[in-house]
Design a protein around this motif. Structure first.
Motif, PDB file in Angstrom:
ATOM      1  N   GLU A   3      44.074  47.752  42.712  1.00 42.72           N
ATOM      2  CA  GLU A   3      43.369  47.270  41.522  1.00 42.72           C
ATOM      3  C   GLU A   3      43.104  45.769  41.575  1.00 42.72           C
ATOM      4  N   ASN A   4      43.799  45.074  42.450  1.00 45.41           N
ATOM      5  CA  ASN A   4      43.607  43.626  42.588  1.00 45.41           C
ATOM      6  C   ASN A   4      42.462  43.372  43.562  1.00 45.41           C
ATOM      7  N   ILE A   5      41.244  43.716  43.129  1.00 47.36           N
ATOM      8  CA  ILE A   5      40.080  43.686  44.013  1.00 47.36           C
ATOM      9  C   ILE A   5      39.530  42.261  44.159  1.00 47.36           C
ATOM     10  N   TYR A   6      38.660  42.091  45.142  1.00 48.37           N
ATOM     11  CA  TYR A   6      38.033  40.792  45.369  1.00 48.37           C
ATOM     12  C   TYR A   6      36.986  40.511  44.290  1.00 48.37           C
ATOM     13  N   ILE A   7      36.906  39.253  43.909  1.00 50.55           N
ATOM     14  CA  ILE A   7      35.941  38.794  42.916  1.00 50.55           C
ATOM     15  C   ILE A   7      34.679  38.323  43.629  1.00 50.55           C
ATOM     16  N   LEU A   8      33.526  38.623  43.033  1.00 51.20           N
ATOM     17  CA  LEU A   8      32.244  38.216  43.581  1.00 51.20           C
ATOM     18  C   LEU A   8      31.631  37.114  42.721  1.00 51.20           C
TER      19      LEU A   8
ATOM     20  N   PRO B 225      35.215  30.671  50.756  1.00 53.45           N
ATOM     21  CA  PRO B 225      34.796  31.678  51.733  1.00 53.45           C
ATOM     22  C   PRO B 225      35.908  32.655  52.100  1.00 53.45           C
ATOM     23  N   ARG B 226      37.147  32.254  51.898  1.00 52.31           N
ATOM     24  CA  ARG B 226      38.277  33.145  52.185  1.00 52.31           C
ATOM     25  C   ARG B 226      38.228  34.389  51.313  1.00 52.31           C
ATOM     26  N   GLY B 227      37.765  34.243  50.052  1.00 51.00           N
ATOM     27  CA  GLY B 227      37.726  35.354  49.117  1.00 51.00           C
ATOM     28  C   GLY B 227      38.928  35.347  48.197  1.00 51.00           C
ATOM     29  N   GLU B 228      38.696  35.394  46.886  1.00 50.17           N
ATOM     30  CA  GLU B 228      39.766  35.427  45.896  1.00 50.17           C
ATOM     31  C   GLU B 228      39.801  36.782  45.203  1.00 50.17           C
ATOM     32  N   ARG B 229      41.021  37.247  44.951  1.00 59.58           N
ATOM     33  CA  ARG B 229      41.205  38.477  44.195  1.00 59.58           C
ATOM     34  C   ARG B 229      41.371  38.146  42.711  1.00 59.58           C
ATOM     35  N   ILE B 230      41.463  39.189  41.886  1.00 53.73           N
ATOM     36  CA  ILE B 230      41.558  38.992  40.437  1.00 53.73           C
ATOM     37  C   ILE B 230      42.735  38.104  40.072  1.00 53.73           C
ATOM     38  N   LEU B 231      43.908  38.383  40.619  1.00 51.41           N
ATOM     39  CA  LEU B 231      45.089  37.602  40.263  1.00 51.41           C
ATOM     40  C   LEU B 231      44.980  36.165  40.749  1.00 51.41           C
TER      41      LEU B 231
ATOM     42  N   TYR C 154      43.958  63.359  33.224  1.00 47.72           N
ATOM     43  CA  TYR C 154      43.426  62.258  32.437  1.00 47.72           C
ATOM     44  C   TYR C 154      43.251  61.038  33.333  1.00 47.72           C
ATOM     45  N   ALA C 155      42.029  60.615  33.481  1.00 48.04           N
ATOM     46  CA  ALA C 155      41.718  59.517  34.414  1.00 48.04           C
ATOM     47  C   ALA C 155      41.486  58.220  33.642  1.00 48.04           C
ATOM     48  N   LYS C 156      42.397  57.284  33.813  1.00 49.10           N
ATOM     49  CA  LYS C 156      42.205  55.977  33.216  1.00 49.10           C
ATOM     50  C   LYS C 156      41.184  55.189  34.034  1.00 49.10           C
ATOM     51  N   PRO C 157      40.409  54.327  33.394  1.00 41.80           N
ATOM     52  CA  PRO C 157      39.444  53.526  34.164  1.00 41.80           C
ATOM     53  C   PRO C 157      40.165  52.602  35.130  1.00 41.80           C
ATOM     54  N   THR C 158      39.588  52.441  36.315  1.00 37.94           N
ATOM     55  CA  THR C 158      40.175  51.570  37.341  1.00 37.94           C
ATOM     56  C   THR C 158      39.099  50.663  37.919  1.00 37.94           C
ATOM     57  N   PHE C 159      39.512  49.491  38.394  1.00 39.98           N
ATOM     58  CA  PHE C 159      38.572  48.593  39.064  1.00 39.98           C
ATOM     59  C   PHE C 159      38.130  49.182  40.396  1.00 39.98           C
ATOM     60  N   GLU C 160      39.067  49.781  41.108  1.00 43.87           N
ATOM     61  CA  GLU C 160      38.732  50.354  42.405  1.00 43.87           C
ATOM     62  C   GLU C 160      37.724  51.479  42.252  1.00 43.87           C
ATOM     63  N   GLY C 161      37.895  52.298  41.204  1.00 40.69           N
ATOM     64  CA  GLY C 161      36.958  53.387  40.985  1.00 40.69           C
ATOM     65  C   GLY C 161      35.611  52.919  40.478  1.00 40.69           C
ATOM     66  N   SER C 162      35.604  51.851  39.682  1.00 41.53           N
ATOM     67  CA  SER C 162      34.351  51.352  39.100  1.00 41.53           C
ATOM     68  C   SER C 162      33.559  50.476  40.061  1.00 41.53           C
ATOM     69  N   PHE C 163      34.267  49.658  40.858  1.00 42.13           N
ATOM     70  CA  PHE C 163      33.581  48.687  41.716  1.00 42.13           C
ATOM     71  C   PHE C 163      33.862  48.904  43.203  1.00 42.13           C
ATOM     72  N   GLY C 164      35.063  49.315  43.515  1.00 43.92           N
ATOM     73  CA  GLY C 164      35.373  49.734  44.881  1.00 43.92           C
ATOM     74  C   GLY C 164      35.414  48.665  45.947  1.00 43.92           C
ATOM     75  N   ASN C 165      35.186  47.397  45.630  1.00 46.28           N
ATOM     76  CA  ASN C 165      35.151  46.373  46.682  1.00 46.28           C
ATOM     77  C   ASN C 165      36.556  45.866  46.997  1.00 46.28           C
ATOM     78  N   ARG C 166      37.106  46.365  48.095  1.00 46.44           N
ATOM     79  CA  ARG C 166      38.423  45.928  48.541  1.00 46.44           C
ATOM     80  C   ARG C 166      38.306  45.013  49.749  1.00 46.44           C
ATOM     81  N   LYS C 167      37.052  44.680  50.136  1.00 47.05           N
ATOM     82  CA  LYS C 167      36.830  43.789  51.263  1.00 47.05           C
ATOM     83  C   LYS C 167      36.364  42.431  50.753  1.00 47.05           C
ATOM     84  N   ARG C 168      36.551  41.424  51.570  1.00 47.96           N
ATOM     85  CA  ARG C 168      36.092  40.087  51.208  1.00 47.96           C
ATOM     86  C   ARG C 168      34.567  40.071  51.108  1.00 47.96           C
TER      87      ARG C 168
END
Length: 367
Positions: free
Chosen positions: A218-223, A172-178, A42-56
């Motif tokens: 899951e604490n991915i970067y925000i665009l 420019p540093r890049g902010e994550r969800i939290l 059973y795969a719960k939805p994830t931000f990493e799986g849906s958007f995948g952006n772990r880079k700034r």
């Protein structure tokens, strides 16, 4: 005719084996290690799986509506942007600050002697080079500094259960969800009942806040132009039947086991419950249902199957399995009555009916 909170173990088993699709409209599954293995798919939805952006974010560009300040330096006094060297106020200033201006809807700003400069979609470095190029030959060895004093494009929107909803500027540093949630004042509701919904380019995914906190991926970067909504959705399950507490019960934690859920419901009623008839009911996807029983040919409901999981707590292994079986939001737990419970009810009814007759006979015999 005997009062009951629901069907007993035999009735549920007979219904599952019925050939009538109106009766056998569910899949009955005995919980074992194979079932737990199937549920692990059973795969719960994830931000990493849906958007995948772990880079700034790769670049920080200027957009329409941003506010820009431009400062120009010259290599010597007496130029377009500097005072004459003979100025009585001093040796002559070699810089000039252009008043703050907003990027027009055409995406440009105005710089004296350089004209209209297109800045939308460009970085500050690129704009600086463009202005220097335009002023070369007019100003004395010009140097330019461009600063975005206020950005409405490099920002994300935070709404919902936060203390200070609104547009949050991104650096420019890049902010994550939290980071963005913290800049919006933090969440107002408890983390275990709060979901983070990220909307990006028309695609939306919801993940529990506790998951974002506990799993770094899951604490991915925000665009820019992302929208983050914090929604309060208390996670609950329902317990009924021969349980001590028949109620809708909150989780109070992100993800609890069936054993913990039974404890929250007060456990089984000792003189009523059938420990071989502990059931959990939920909707599963067709994929999971096929893993549980490849031969299932019953009805589906919008791609979901009604599944009833049966647990035998008379077996020691059943108690261990209940610790590994995770509860989901809106699950229903039903505990059936033991067969002897129905007999006790019959005897109780018989005693009530027979009591007046027995009393009358005793009185008659007394006379």
């Amino acid at each position: 005719m005997i009062p009951s909170a629901g069907p007993n173990r035999q009735q549920i088993s007979d219904a599952a084996k019925s050939q009538n699709p109106e009766i056998a409209d569910f899949l009955l599954v005995d919980v074992n290690n194979d079932v737990l293995s199937a549920l692990s798919h059973y795969a719960k939805p994830t931000f990493e799986g849906s958007f995948g952006n772990r880079k700034r974010p790769s670049k920080y560009v200027i957009g329409v509506g941003d506010s820009i300040t431009v400062t120009i330096w010259e290599g010597a006094a007496g130029g377009l942007f500097s005072r004459p060297a003979s100025d009585v106020l001093g040796t002559g200033s070699q810089s000039a600050a252009i008043p703050e201006q907003q990027v027009s809807k055409e995406g440009d700003i105005t710089v004296p002697f350089a004209g209209r400069i297109v800045v939308a979609g460009k970085t500050t470095d690129q704009v600086e080079q463009t202005i220097v190029s335009k002023l070369t030959g007019k100003a004395i060895e010009p140097q330019v500094l461009v600063v975005v004093s206020k950005s409405v494009n490099n920002a994300a929107t935070v709404i919902g259960e936060v203390n200070a909803p609104g547009r949050v500027p991104l650096s420019p540093r890049g902010e994550r969800i939290l980071d963005v949630i913290a800049l919006a004042g933090g969440n107002k509701t408890p983390a275990h009942e709060t979901f983070v919904v990220l909307d990006r380019n028309g695609s939306s995914t919801a993940v529990p806040l506790q998951t974002v906190i506990g799993q770094r991926g899951e604490n991915i970067y925000i665009l820019p132009d992302d929208t983050i909504s914090l929604i309060s959705d208390p996670q609950t399950f329902t317990a009924f039947g021969a349980a001590t507490r028949n109620a809708q019960i909150p989780f109070d934690a992100a993800g609890i086991s069936l054993a913990e859920a039974l404890a929250k419901s007060g456990g089984l009623i000792d003189n009523r419950a059938d420990p071989q008839g502990v059931y959990l009911m939920r909707f599963e996807t067709e994929k999971i249902a096929r893993l549980l029983n490849p031969d299932y040919a019953g009805p589906t409901y919008n791609g979901y199957v009604r599944v009833i999981y049966k647990l035998d707590l008379r077996q020691a292994n059943g108690i261990l399995l209940s610790r590994d079986f995770l509860i989901r939001n809106k699950d229903a737990i039903y505990i059936s009555n033991a067969p002897i419970s129905d007999l006790n009810k019959v005897l109780s009814i018989f005693s009530i009916v027979a009591a007046p007759v027995s009393q009358a006979a005793s009185i008659t015999n007394g006379f």
